[in-house]
Design an enzyme around this catalytic site. Structure first.
Site, PDB file in Angstrom:
ATOM      1  CG  ASN A 160       1.369  -1.379  -7.888  1.00  0.00           C
ATOM      2  OD1 ASN A 160       2.233  -0.466  -7.443  1.00  0.00           O
ATOM      3  ND2 ASN A 160       1.339  -2.524  -7.333  1.00  0.00           N
ATOM      4  CE1 TYR A 174       2.338   0.048   2.071  1.00  0.00           C
ATOM      5  CE2 TYR A 174       3.923   1.567   0.734  1.00  0.00           C
ATOM      6  CZ  TYR A 174       2.874   0.556   0.932  1.00  0.00           C
ATOM      7  OH  TYR A 174       2.708  -0.206   0.017  1.00  0.00           O
ATOM      8  CG  HIS A 228       1.757   5.240   5.916  1.00  0.00           C
ATOM      9  ND1 HIS A 228       0.695   4.015   5.437  1.00  0.00           N
ATOM     10  CD2 HIS A 228       2.070   5.087   7.135  1.00  0.00           C
ATOM     11  CE1 HIS A 228       0.400   3.536   6.615  1.00  0.00           C
ATOM     12  NE2 HIS A 228       1.206   4.127   7.468  1.00  0.00           N
ATOM     13  CG  HIS A 240       7.402   0.006  -5.237  1.00  0.00           C
ATOM     14  ND1 HIS A 240       6.752   0.204  -6.472  1.00  0.00           N
ATOM     15  CD2 HIS A 240       6.920  -1.177  -4.456  1.00  0.00           C
ATOM     16  CE1 HIS A 240       5.853  -0.530  -6.213  1.00  0.00           C
ATOM     17  NE2 HIS A 240       5.582  -1.394  -5.188  1.00  0.00           N
TER      18      HIS A 240
HETATM   19 FE1  HDE Z   1       3.786  -1.438  -1.200  1.00  0.00          FE
HETATM   20  N1  HDE Z   1       5.409  -1.042  -0.012  1.00  0.00           N
HETATM   21  N2  HDE Z   1       3.160  -3.012   0.007  1.00  0.00           N
HETATM   22  N3  HDE Z   1       2.227  -2.152  -2.506  1.00  0.00           N
HETATM   23  N4  HDE Z   1       4.254  -0.034  -2.297  1.00  0.00           N
HETATM   24  C1  HDE Z   1       6.344  -0.222  -0.277  1.00  0.00           C
HETATM   25  O1  HDE Z   1       7.219   1.125   1.533  1.00  0.00           O
HETATM   26  C2  HDE Z   1       3.843  -3.384   1.056  1.00  0.00           C
HETATM   27  C3  HDE Z   1       1.338  -3.014  -2.377  1.00  0.00           C
HETATM   28  C4  HDE Z   1       3.566   0.519  -3.531  1.00  0.00           C
HETATM   29  O2  HDE Z   1       7.526   5.167  -4.504  1.00  0.00           O
HETATM   30  C5  HDE Z   1       7.061   0.001   0.929  1.00  0.00           C
HETATM   31  O3  HDE Z   1       8.100   3.285   1.279  1.00  0.00           O
HETATM   32  C6  HDE Z   1       3.104  -4.372   1.818  1.00  0.00           C
HETATM   33  C7  HDE Z   1       0.264  -2.834  -3.045  1.00  0.00           C
HETATM   34  C8  HDE Z   1       4.297   1.417  -4.233  1.00  0.00           C
HETATM   35  O4  HDE Z   1       8.207   5.343  -2.351  1.00  0.00           O
HETATM   36  C9  HDE Z   1       6.601  -1.152   2.037  1.00  0.00           C
HETATM   37  C10 HDE Z   1       2.171  -4.802   0.790  1.00  0.00           C
HETATM   38  C11 HDE Z   1       0.414  -1.838  -4.016  1.00  0.00           C
HETATM   39  C12 HDE Z   1       5.294   1.674  -3.176  1.00  0.00           C
HETATM   40  C13 HDE Z   1       5.528  -1.731   1.115  1.00  0.00           C
HETATM   41  C14 HDE Z   1       2.131  -3.866  -0.130  1.00  0.00           C
HETATM   42  C15 HDE Z   1       1.694  -1.153  -3.233  1.00  0.00           C
HETATM   43  C16 HDE Z   1       5.355   0.812  -2.268  1.00  0.00           C
HETATM   44  C17 HDE Z   1       8.546  -0.326   0.721  1.00  0.00           C
HETATM   45  C18 HDE Z   1       1.052  -6.012   1.046  1.00  0.00           C
HETATM   46  C19 HDE Z   1      -0.259  -1.154  -4.879  1.00  0.00           C
HETATM   47  C20 HDE Z   1       6.426   2.660  -3.457  1.00  0.00           C
HETATM   48  C21 HDE Z   1       9.148   1.081   0.645  1.00  0.00           C
HETATM   49  C22 HDE Z   1       0.037  -5.748   1.928  1.00  0.00           C
HETATM   50  C23 HDE Z   1      -1.658  -0.581  -4.507  1.00  0.00           C
HETATM   51  C24 HDE Z   1       6.295   4.047  -2.870  1.00  0.00           C
HETATM   52  C25 HDE Z   1       8.043   2.041   1.266  1.00  0.00           C
HETATM   53  C26 HDE Z   1       7.291   4.967  -3.294  1.00  0.00           C
HETATM   54  C27 HDE Z   1       6.443   0.446  -1.192  1.00  0.00           C
HETATM   55  C28 HDE Z   1       4.738  -2.763   1.753  1.00  0.00           C
HETATM   56  C29 HDE Z   1       1.532  -4.204  -1.463  1.00  0.00           C
HETATM   57  C30 HDE Z   1       2.278   0.021  -3.737  1.00  0.00           C
HETATM   58  C31 HDE Z   1       7.639  -2.115   2.313  1.00  0.00           C
HETATM   59  C32 HDE Z   1       3.200  -5.033   3.142  1.00  0.00           C
HETATM   60  C33 HDE Z   1      -1.127  -3.733  -3.294  1.00  0.00           C
HETATM   61  C34 HDE Z   1       3.915   2.432  -5.248  1.00  0.00           C
HETATM   62  O5  HDE Z   1       6.187  -0.529   3.101  1.00  0.00           O
END
Ligand code: HDE
Length: 705
Positions: free
Chosen positions: A150, A364, A341, A77
Site C-alpha cells: 500500500n 488471494y 498474491h 481495490h
Molecule cells: Fe489485500 N486483498 N487483503 N491487502 N490487497 C486483495 O485480492 C486481503 C491487505 C492489497 O491491484 C484481494 O486480487 C486480506 C494489506 C492490494 O490487484 C483480496 C487482507 C495490504 C490489493 C485481499 C488484506 C493489501 C489487494 C482483492 C487482510 C497491504 C490489490 C482482490 C489479511 C500490504 C491488488 C485481489 C491488485 C487485494 C485480501 C490486507 C494490499 C480479497 C484478507 C495489509 C494492493 O484477496
C-alpha cells in the site's frame, strides 16, 4: 533490431504478451469461428418488418458474448490503474537473500504495477480519501514474485480475521449502498471507535497521504515484516519500500473533491498520459533490514502490521529502481485480469508470522478463483511467468495448456519421473526452518497492545500545515457521522494520541469535554478479561520520525507538472514562448487555456493551438498558472469571471502563480493584492528559473490565504 530486443530480460514479458496480441488492422470482421461477416448492421428477420429469426448465429454470438462481458470486480481495490516496466538492481543484496533478481547489479526484471483505491467500485473517483494499493509483479527467472503493498506503511488491523469486518464497515452501508468510495460514514467510524488498533492507519488516512497528487508521487510499502534468506541459509527480517523519484506530493481536500467531479480519472489519466509522453514513472526500491538477533530490540513488535520501523532507527537502504515505461494495450486483459498474491515468492524471500500476512496468504488465490472464474487464471497472458512452469495440475474451466502424455501424477514412471522436484541447489524453494513452539490458542500477543504511541509519533512528526489538514479531515469525516456516540467515542480515542488534536476536533464537532471511553477496546474474545485487551498509554519512541512528514520530501524536479498558460488573441508571443521553452526543458507540460477552444493568434500573428477553454478545465487540474503579457489578451481575460476564480483558487490552494508584463494587471484585478510585498509563490516579471524553482516547491503553505 527486433531480434536484439527479444534477448533482453526486461522485454521478456512484453514479448510473451505479443503472442496473444491480435491486431485488427486491415482484417475482415468475422465470427469467433473465423467466418467472414457480410452484414453487421441488420439482424436476420422474416421479411422487412417481421420477427428476428433464432437462426441468426451472428446476432446470437454477438449478444451472448456481450451479455457475459463483465466479471466480478475485486472485493477490495476494485478501481486500479496499471502499467508495464522494469526493475533494475543497483546494489546486490546477496548478503541477505539468494533471490536471483536481487544478486547482480544491472539485472533488469520485467514488472507490472497496479495502483488502486481500496473502498470504491471500479467506476469510482480516483481522488477518494483512501489508502492506495501499490502492487508490483516481478516476472523473475525463478517465477513470479508479487510485492503487494500500500502507499501507507501500516495497516488498520493486526489479524486477518478482522479484515471482513473492516471492509464491511468502510464499504457503502448495506441497507442503502451509500456512500460510494468514502470512509466518512457511521459504520466505518463505528468500527474504528471500537477498535483502537486502527488508529495508526486512521491517522495516515486523515493526512494528505490519502489524497495523492499523482500515483507517480506516492510512496509504496510492503507493510509486513518479511524474511530474506541468503545462500548460507541465514535469515534477516526485511520491510520493503518504494520511494518516488518525483517526491511525495498531495492535493488539498477541497481540490480532491472538485477533481472528483471534473475528472474522476485524474490519477489514471496522469499515469497514462505521462508514460505516453515518455515521462516514465520511477521509484527507488529500498529495504529496511533487521538481523534476526535484533527481533526484540524495538519498543513495538516487528510482527505487528500496525507499526512501522522508524527510518531513523533502521535506515532504508536503496538498492534499485522501478521504471514504468509502457501503457497497457488493453485495460481488461492486463490491468483487470492481473492476479496478485503476497504468497507468490521466489527462493530467498519468505514470510514472518505477522498474523495479518498469514491470513492474506490464503485469501488471494481464493478470491481469484471466483473473480477470474476458475483455477486456470495463471494461464491468462498477464499472469504467466516468463520462466517455464510444469506440474501435474490439470483440467478446470478454460484450460489452455495442452499437456501431452499419459502421466499427470508424481511419482510416476509412465512419464519417466517428470516433471521432477528441484533440489535447493537447482532452485527448489525451501521454507525457512524457523523453530515454532507453542500452544494452539486464539489470543493477541501482549506486545501488540500499544495502539497509540506510533499514531502520536506520526502526529508529532507533521509540520503545522500537515497537522491542520489532519484536524480538518477528522472534522469533515466525523462531521458526516450521524450517531453522536460514535463521534464521541472516536474523539475519546484521539485524546489518547494527542489531547490538543482531540480538543481541536472536538470543538469542530461541538463535543464539550472529550474523554476516553472507559473500556476502549471492544474487540476482545467473549471469555476474555477486557482489561487484558486494554491498550497501553502512548509513549512514542522515538517521539517523532521526520521521514513520515511529506514536508521533508525531495523537491528537485518539475518533470510532468501541468502548467496552465492563460492566453487569448493578442497574447505576447515572446513572453509565452520564452517561458514555454524554459518549462519544456525541465519536462513540465504546458497547456494553453483560452476563452474558447480551437486556436488563438499571438501579437505577432502566429496561430497557437488551444488545449483547454476556461469552461473545460479548472485550476485544480494544474500545478501552477502563468499569465504571459499582451494587452489585448489581458483585456479579454480580465472580463472572464471563470479566469479570475481560476487564479483565486490556485492562490487559495497555495500554488505558484507567475505573470509578466501586462499579465500583472490581471493578477492584481483577480487577487486584489494590497501590500507591495508579493505573497509567497506569486511571481511578477521574474526569470523563468525563479518560476521553475517555485513549481519545485509544489505549494507555498506559508502563504496567508
Ligand atoms: Fe489485500 N486483498 N487483503 N491487502 N490487497 C486483495 O485480492 C486481503 C491487505 C492489497 O491491484 C484481494 O486480487 C486480506 C494489506 C492490494 O490487484 C483480496 C487482507 C495490504 C490489493 C485481499 C488484506 C493489501 C489487494 C482483492 C487482510 C497491504 C490489490 C482482490 C489479511 C500490504 C491488488 C485481489 C491488485 C487485494 C485480501 C490486507 C494490499 C480479497 C484478507 C495489509 C494492493 O484477496
Amino acid at each position: 533490431m527486433a531480434k536484439k530486443n527479444e534477448n533482453k530480460l526486461e522485454d521478456q514479458k512484453s514479448n510473451d504478451l505479443k503472442k496473444n496480441t491480435v491486431d485488427n488492422n486491415g482484417e475482415f470482421l468475422t465470427t469467433n469461428q473465423g467466418l467472414r461477416i457480410n452484414d453487421d448492421q441488420n439482424s436476420l428477420t422474416a421479411g422487412e418488418r417481421g420477427p428476428t429469426l433464432l437462426e441468426d448465429f451472428h446476432l446470437r454470438e454477438k449478444i451472448t458474448h456481450f451479455d457475459h462481458e463483465r466479471i466480478p470486480e475485486r472485493i477490495v481495490h476494485a478501481r486500479g490503474s496499471g502499467a508495464h516496466g522494469y526493475f533494475e538492481l543497483h546494489e546486490s543484496l546477496s548478503e541477505y537473500t539468494k533471490a536471483d533478481f536481487l544478486q547482480t547489479p544491472g539485472t533488469r526484471t520485467p514488472v507490472f504495477a497496479r495502483f488502486s483505491t481500496v473502498a470504491g467500485s471500479r467506476g469510482s473517483t480516483d481522488l477518494a480519501r483512501d489508502v492506495r494499493g501499490f502492487a508490483v509483479k516481478f516476472y523473475t527467472q525463478e517465477g513470479n514474485y508479487d510485492l503487494v503493498g500500500n502507499n501507507m506503511p501500516i495497516f488498520f488491523i493486526q489479524d486477518a480475521i478482522k479484515f471482513p469486518d473492516l471492509i464491511h464497515a468502510v464499504k457503502p452501508e448495506p441497507n442503502n449502498e451509500i456512500p460510494q468510495a468514502a470512509s466518512a460514514h457511521d459504520t466505518f467510524w463505528d468500527f474504528v471507535s471500537l477498535t483502537p488498533e486502527t488508529m495508526h492507519n486512521v491517522m495516515w488516512l486523515m493526512s494528505d497521504r490519502a489524497i495523492p497528487r499523482s500515483l507517480r508521487m506516492m510512496e509504496g510499502f510492503g507493510i509486513h515484516t518479511y524474511r530474506f534468506v541468503n545462500k548460507e541459509g541465514k535469515s534477516f527480517f526485511v520491510r520493503f519500500h518504494w520511494k518516488p523519484v518525483l517526491g511525495v506530493h498531495s492535493v488539498l481536500w477541497e481540490e480532491a473533491q472538485k477533481i472528483s467531479g471534473i475528472d474522476p480519472d485524474f490519477h489514471r489519466r496522469d499515469l497514462y498520459d505521462s508514460i505516453d509522453k515518455g515521462m516514465f514513472a520511477e521509484w527507488d526500491f529500498g529495504v529496511q533490514i533487521v538481523n534476526e538477533e535484533d527481533e526484540h530490540k524495538f519498543s513495538f513488535d516487528l510482527l505487528d502490521p500496525t507499526k512501522l520501523i522508524p527510518e531513523e532507527l533502521v535506515p532504508v537502504k536503496i538498492v534499485g529502481r522501478m521504471t514504468l515505461n509502457r501503457n497497457v494495450d488493453n485495460f481488461f486483459a492486463e490491468t483487470e485480469q492481473i492476479a496478485f498474491h503476497p504468497g507468490h515468492v521466489v527462493p530467498g524471500i519468505d514470510f514472518s508470522n505477522d498474523p495479518l500476512l498469514q491470513g492474506r496468504l490464503f485469501s488471494y488465490t481464493d478470491t481469484q478463483l471466483i473473480r477470474l472464474g476458475g483455477p486456470n487464471f495463471h494461464e491468462i497472458p498477464i499472469n504467466r511467468p516468463v520462466c517455464p512452469f510444469h506440474n501435474n495440475q490439470r483440467d478446470g474451466y478454460m484450460r489452455q495448456t495442452i499437456n501431452p502424455g499419459q502421466s499427470s501424477y508424481h511419482p510416476n514412471s509412465t512419464g519417466e519421473g517428470f516433471p521432477k522436484q528441484a533440489k535447493e541447489s537447482e532452485g527448489g524453494y525451501t521454507s525457512y526452518h524457523e523453530r515454532i513452539d507453542g500452544h494452539k490458542i486464539r489470543t493477541r500477543s501482549k506486545s501488540f497492545m500499544d495502539h497509540f504511541s506510533q499514531p502520536a509519533m506520526f502526529y508529532n512528526s507533521l509540520n503545522e500545515v500537515e497537522k491542520q489538514h489532519v484536524i480538518d479531515a477528522f472534522s469533515f469525516e466525523l462531521g458526516k457521522v450521524k450517531k453522536a456516540e460514535i463521534r464521541e467515542r472516536t474523539v475519546g480515542l484521539i485524546t489518547k494520541i494527542n489531547k490538543d488534536l482531540a480538543k481541536l476536533v472536538a470543538d469542530r464537532l461541538g463535543i464539550k469535554n472529550p474523554k476516553p471511553d472507559k473500556i476502549m477496546n471492544h474487540s476482545y474474545p467473549a471469555d476474555a478479561n477486557p482489561n487484558d485487551y486494554q491498550p497501553m498509554d502512548a509513549n512514542p519512541d522515538p517521539k517523532s520520525s521526520p521521514a513520515v512528514s511529506m514536508a521533508n520530501t525531495r523537491k528537485d524536479s518539475i518533470k510532468s507538472r501541468m502548467i496552465a498558460f492563460f492566453a487569448a488573441d493578442g497574447v505576447d508571443a515572446k513572453s509565452m514562448e520564452n517561458m514555454k521553452k524554459a518549462l519544456g526543458k525541465q519536462q513540465a507540460i504546458v497547456k494553453i487555456v483560452a476563452p474558447h477552444a480551437g486556436e488563438i493568434k499571438t501579437s505577432s500573428g502566429e496561430t497557437v493551438k488551444v488545449d483547454e477553454s476556461f469552461l473545460t478545465a479548472d485550476s485544480v487540474m494544474f500545478d501552477a498558472i502563468f499569465i504571459p503579457g499582451g494587452k489585448k489578451s489581458i483585456n479579454t481575460i480580465v472580463g472572464i469571471d471563470k479566469a479570475k476564480t481560476y487564479v483565486q483558487d490556485a492562490f487559495k490552494h497555495f500554488k505558484p502563480i507567475g505573470a509578466v508584463d501586462d499579465g500583472e494587471e490581471f493578477l492584481q484585478k483577480s487577487l486584489e493584492l494590497k501590500s507591495k510585498e508579493l505573497p509567497k509563490g506569486v511571481l511578477l516579471n521574474e526569470q523563468a528559473s525563479a518560476f521553475i524553482d517555485a513549481i519545485k516547491q509544489h505549494r507555498f503553505w506559508e502563504r496567508k490565504v
